[in-house]
Design an enzyme around this catalytic site. Structure first.
Site, short mmCIF file in Angstrom:
data_model
loop_
_atom_site.label_atom_id
_atom_site.label_comp_id
_atom_site.label_asym_id
_atom_site.label_seq_id
_atom_site.Cartn_x
_atom_site.Cartn_y
_atom_site.Cartn_z
NE ARG A 84 3.85 -1.31 10.37
CZ ARG A 84 3.62 -1.88 9.21
NH1 ARG A 84 3.64 -3.21 9.09
NH2 ARG A 84 3.36 -1.15 8.15
CE LYS A 116 1.32 0.70 -11.25
NZ LYS A 116 0.48 -0.38 -10.73
N GLY A 173 4.19 4.29 2.42
CA GLY A 173 5.06 3.21 2.89
C GLY A 173 6.48 3.34 2.36
N GLY A 216 -1.03 2.94 3.39
CA GLY A 216 -2.37 3.18 2.84
C GLY A 216 -3.16 4.16 3.69
#
Ligand code: ADP
Ligand code: MG
Length: 402
Positions: free
Chosen positions: A34, A208, A359, A382
């Site tokens: 990052r 999910k 992610g 996200g």
């Protein structure tokens, strides 16, 4: 939308919101990706004689907890090691300011010379940060001459450092812009949203259905095909009456899955075989199924060879590919084959814009050494999901664009 290279930065105090939320163990940064991703914007500003004030959050600090718990969280999430690593990467000292407000910060900003940078302490040391507190936002906005957001991973959050500062800065007629990283992220992800080129194939996996409902709904009208993998597939297969054994299924989403399949008019493609085991951690059975059915007592952990071949064929000729969610439990090497083969199939595509968001998907692609084979690997987990769900919009981007 203003880019960092569109605004006046010479001799100006430029607040730059970056995403330095890096993993740190015992004061040592274990992955500096990052920081590396933020370098182009920082270098540009330094070369163009800005006075650079870097700001980022790190980890979580729950201000509602008891004071000693908050202190402990602050100690754990101290940004100081990042300034050291950043100085090494830039080959230039970036002074760390152990404050988020007050005279220490203000003096450091006053003393900054053109072409120099400082890093302030973790923005979440301030309890107003996550609340987008107007007092805090106005205070920070007041200290800068211009503001740049290059923290794509937090653009889906309207916090003081991502939303409040540009809001107040704009009101005070100060220039605001996005940095190089956010520009690349937005351009790439919007390509997958605008869906101008076809065939457009989306690949959705992960654990999910519930996490991905909005993405599925968002992509359905745009993509020509949606290939499903991961545990998500079992909820869909169950809705069609197949035996999914002990695989991960979201019972309360079976009905949704059924409706989605009906609506999709054949666009949604499900696995035709699976890798199954009797126990994820310690298996004595590990085999491929004959067909969609998993069998009593068994657990699906990856897609099978027939599915891989089918999906690879579906991908041939596509002009845009968006991938979110691994095909199996890729964290275990023996269940990573489906994810690896999809990487290979995408890597082979010519003249195709390929984008990975999410992610775990991004870490899978990086772990399997395919990052440079994709047109874009998003740094936002996200944020990359939400920008797809929200038709290209995120609070941190809208406030600059609007
Ligand atoms: P992303 O972070 O890219 O959006 P998700 O968080 O939705 O992806 O899903 C990633 C997780 O899904 C991984 O931890 C992976 O192990 C899990 N997963 C994939 N396939 C299965 C499966 N068959 N059973 C259980 N978990 C799975
Ligand atoms: Mg995830």
């Amino acid at each position: 939308m203003n880019k960092v290279y569109d605004i006046k930065v010479n001799n100006k105090v430029v607040f730059v919101r970056v995403d330095f939320n890096v993993p740190i163990k015992n004061g040592v940064i274990t992955n500096d990706n990052r920081i590396i991703q933020a370098l182009p914007t920082i270098k540009y500003l330094l070369e163009n004689n800005a006075k650079v004030v870097l700001m980022s959050h790190l980890g979580k600090i729950k201000h509602k907890e008891a004071p000693e718990v908050v202190e402990e969280a602050k100690k754990k999430n101290n940004l100081a090691p990042v300034a050291i690593r950043l100085s090494e990467l830039l080959n230039k000292e970036v002074k760390f300011i152990n404050a988020t407000r007050g005279s220490e910060l203000e003096i450091a900003i006053k003393e900054l010379k053109a072409g120099e940078a400082i890093l302030m302490q973790n923005t979440r040391y301030e309890k107003g940060e996550e609340k987008n507190d107007p007092e805090l936002s106005a205070y920070w906005a007041n200290l800068c001459d211009a503001y740049v957001n290059d923290a794509f991973g937090t653009c889906h959050r309207a916090h003081a450092s991502t939303y409040g500062i540009p809001q107040f800065a704009k009101e005070a007629n100060k220039e605001v812009a996005i940095g190089y990283l956010v520009e690349k992220e937005v351009n790439s992800l919007r390509k997958c949203i605008e869906a101008k080129e076809h065939p457009y194939v989306a690949i959705l996996g992960g654990a999910k259905v519930s996490d991905k409902i909005k993405i599925i709904e968002g992509l359905l009208p745009k993509a020509d095909k949606i290939l499903i993998g991961g545990a998500m597939a079992y909820t869909f297969l169950k809705s069609l009456g197949y035996n999914v054994g002990n695989s991960l299924v979201e019972e309360d989403r079976v009905e949704f899955a059924k409706e989605m399949l009906a609506k999709a008019n054949g666009k949604i493609i499900l696995p035709v075989d699976h890798l199954v085991v009797d126990n994820i951690e310690n298996y004595s059975v590990k085999k491929y199924t004959e067909d969609q059915n998993i069998g009593d007592g068994l657990i699906g952990v990856d897609v099978g060879p027939k599915t891989i071949e089918k999906y690879a064929n579906e991908l041939i000729g596509s002009k845009v590919v968006f991938w979110n969610g691994p095909m199996g439990i890729f964290e275990k090497d023996e269940f990573a084959n489906g994810t690896l083969e999809i990487c290979k199939a995408i890597a082979k595509l010519e003249n195709c814009f390929s984008c990975v968001g999410g992610g775990d998907s991004a870490s899978a692609v990086i772990k399997l050494n395919f990052a440079d084979k994709f047109s874009h690997v998003s740094t936002g987990g996200g944020a990359s999901a939400e920008i797809i769900e929200n038709e290209g919009h995120l609070p941190g981007i809208d406030i600059i664009e609007g």
